[in-house]
Scaffold this motif. Structure first.
Motif, short mmCIF file in Angstrom:
data_model
loop_
_atom_site.label_atom_id
_atom_site.label_comp_id
_atom_site.label_asym_id
_atom_site.label_seq_id
_atom_site.Cartn_x
_atom_site.Cartn_y
_atom_site.Cartn_z
N ASN A 1 0.82 -1.21 0.00
CA ASN A 1 0.00 0.00 0.00
C ASN A 1 0.85 1.26 0.00
OD1 ASN A 1 -2.38 -1.46 -0.05
ND2 ASN A 1 -2.65 -1.41 2.16
N GLU A 2 1.96 1.25 0.71
CA GLU A 2 2.84 2.42 0.77
C GLU A 2 3.53 2.65 -0.57
OE1 GLU A 2 4.00 5.81 2.70
OE2 GLU A 2 2.43 4.37 3.20
N VAL A 3 3.97 1.59 -1.22
CA VAL A 3 4.60 1.74 -2.54
C VAL A 3 3.57 2.26 -3.54
CG1 VAL A 3 5.76 0.57 -4.45
CG2 VAL A 3 6.39 0.02 -2.09
N LEU A 4 2.36 1.70 -3.53
CA LEU A 4 1.32 2.19 -4.44
C LEU A 4 0.98 3.64 -4.16
CD1 LEU A 4 -1.06 -0.90 -4.62
CD2 LEU A 4 0.25 0.09 -6.51
N ARG A 5 0.88 4.01 -2.89
CA ARG A 5 0.59 5.40 -2.52
C ARG A 5 1.67 6.33 -3.08
NH1 ARG A 5 2.09 9.31 0.46
NH2 ARG A 5 3.73 8.20 1.56
N ASN A 6 2.92 5.91 -3.00
CA ASN A 6 4.03 6.72 -3.51
C ASN A 6 4.02 6.80 -5.03
OD1 ASN A 6 6.44 7.79 -1.62
ND2 ASN A 6 5.25 6.18 -0.59
N LEU A 7 3.66 5.73 -5.70
CA LEU A 7 3.56 5.76 -7.17
C LEU A 7 2.50 6.76 -7.61
CD1 LEU A 7 3.95 1.97 -7.99
CD2 LEU A 7 5.57 3.79 -8.59
N VAL A 8 1.38 6.77 -6.89
CA VAL A 8 0.32 7.73 -7.20
C VAL A 8 0.78 9.15 -6.89
CG1 VAL A 8 -2.02 8.47 -6.57
CG2 VAL A 8 -1.55 6.04 -6.99
N ALA A 9 1.46 9.33 -5.77
CA ALA A 9 1.98 10.66 -5.41
C ALA A 9 3.00 11.15 -6.44
CB ALA A 9 2.62 10.63 -4.01
N ALA A 10 3.69 10.22 -7.08
CA ALA A 10 4.69 10.57 -8.09
C ALA A 10 4.08 10.84 -9.46
CB ALA A 10 5.73 9.45 -8.19
N GLY A 11 2.78 10.56 -9.64
CA GLY A 11 2.13 10.91 -10.89
C GLY A 11 1.37 9.81 -11.60
N ALA A 12 1.41 8.59 -11.11
CA ALA A 12 0.63 7.51 -11.73
C ALA A 12 -0.79 7.56 -11.19
CB ALA A 12 1.26 6.15 -11.41
N ARG A 13 -1.68 6.86 -11.86
CA ARG A 13 -3.02 6.70 -11.30
C ARG A 13 -3.28 5.20 -11.15
NH1 ARG A 13 -6.63 4.56 -14.69
NH2 ARG A 13 -6.50 5.09 -16.89
N PRO A 14 -4.11 4.83 -10.18
CA PRO A 14 -4.42 3.41 -10.03
C PRO A 14 -5.11 2.87 -11.30
CG PRO A 14 -5.11 4.64 -8.08
CD PRO A 14 -4.72 5.65 -9.13
N ALA A 15 -4.68 1.72 -11.74
CA ALA A 15 -5.26 1.10 -12.94
C ALA A 15 -6.66 0.59 -12.64
CB ALA A 15 -4.39 -0.06 -13.40
N ASN A 16 -7.51 0.63 -13.64
CA ASN A 16 -8.83 0.01 -13.55
C ASN A 16 -8.68 -1.48 -13.78
OD1 ASN A 16 -10.29 2.49 -13.22
ND2 ASN A 16 -9.96 2.87 -15.40
N ARG A 17 -9.66 -2.25 -13.35
CA ARG A 17 -9.63 -3.70 -13.58
C ARG A 17 -9.50 -3.97 -15.08
NH1 ARG A 17 -11.49 -7.40 -9.62
NH2 ARG A 17 -11.98 -6.30 -7.69
N GLY A 18 -8.55 -4.83 -15.42
CA GLY A 18 -8.36 -5.23 -16.81
C GLY A 18 -7.66 -4.21 -17.70
N GLU A 19 -7.21 -3.11 -17.11
CA GLU A 19 -6.64 -2.05 -17.94
C GLU A 19 -5.30 -2.42 -18.57
OE1 GLU A 19 -6.28 2.79 -18.01
OE2 GLU A 19 -6.65 1.81 -16.08
N PHE A 20 -4.48 -3.21 -17.89
CA PHE A 20 -3.21 -3.63 -18.50
C PHE A 20 -3.49 -4.52 -19.72
CE2 PHE A 20 -1.81 -2.54 -14.21
CZ PHE A 20 -0.68 -1.80 -14.47
#
Length: 131
Positions: A104-123
């Motif tokens: 959760n902390e790594v994901l939070r930092n990725l979002v803080a750095a400019g990514a957005r959480p992927a939607n289901r099936g988006e990859f």
């Protein structure tokens, strides 16, 4: 022959991130970052990455919080250049410890750095759209 890229929405240009392994099921978790700003975003956490990256190579180092610089986790980061990844985009895969709090902390930092959480099936959607 290079495939034509077909996009359906403006959000297809976003750089996305998500947990790619089963949540809370193993000692190691894999997080994926894909899109045009994947390198810039990942480097904000992984300053240990070299200036010249090699596709399909794994790099070892410490991820750091984008704001405080405090260590987050000891990780392996895999790099896949655009056109040579599952999505067809620039992709980074971060292998970190499987603790829910670490993930959760790594994901939070990725979002803080400019990514957005992927939607289901988006990859998979991006892989299909990029041929």
């Amino acid at each position: 022959m290079k495939q034509n890229k077909m996009r359906l929405s403006e959000t297809d240009k976003d750089t996305i991130c998500a947990l790619a392994t089963a949540h809370g099921m193993g000692a190691i978790s894999l997080l994926r970052v894909s899109g045009p700003k994947a390198a810039d975003i990942t480097r904000k956490l992984a300053a240990f990455l070299p200036d010249k990256l090699e596709s399909h190579k794994i790099y070892y180092g410490i991820l750091r919080d984008v704001e405080s610089g405090e260590p987050l986790d000891e990780v392996l980061v895999s790099y896949f250049q655009e056109g040579r990844s599952f999505t067809g985009e620039t992709v980074f895969e971060i292998s970190c410890h499987g603790s829910e709090s670490v993930v959760n902390e790594v994901l939070r930092n990725l979002v803080a750095a400019g990514a957005r959480p992927a939607n289901r099936g988006e990859f998979t959607y991006r892989a299909f759209m990029n041929g």
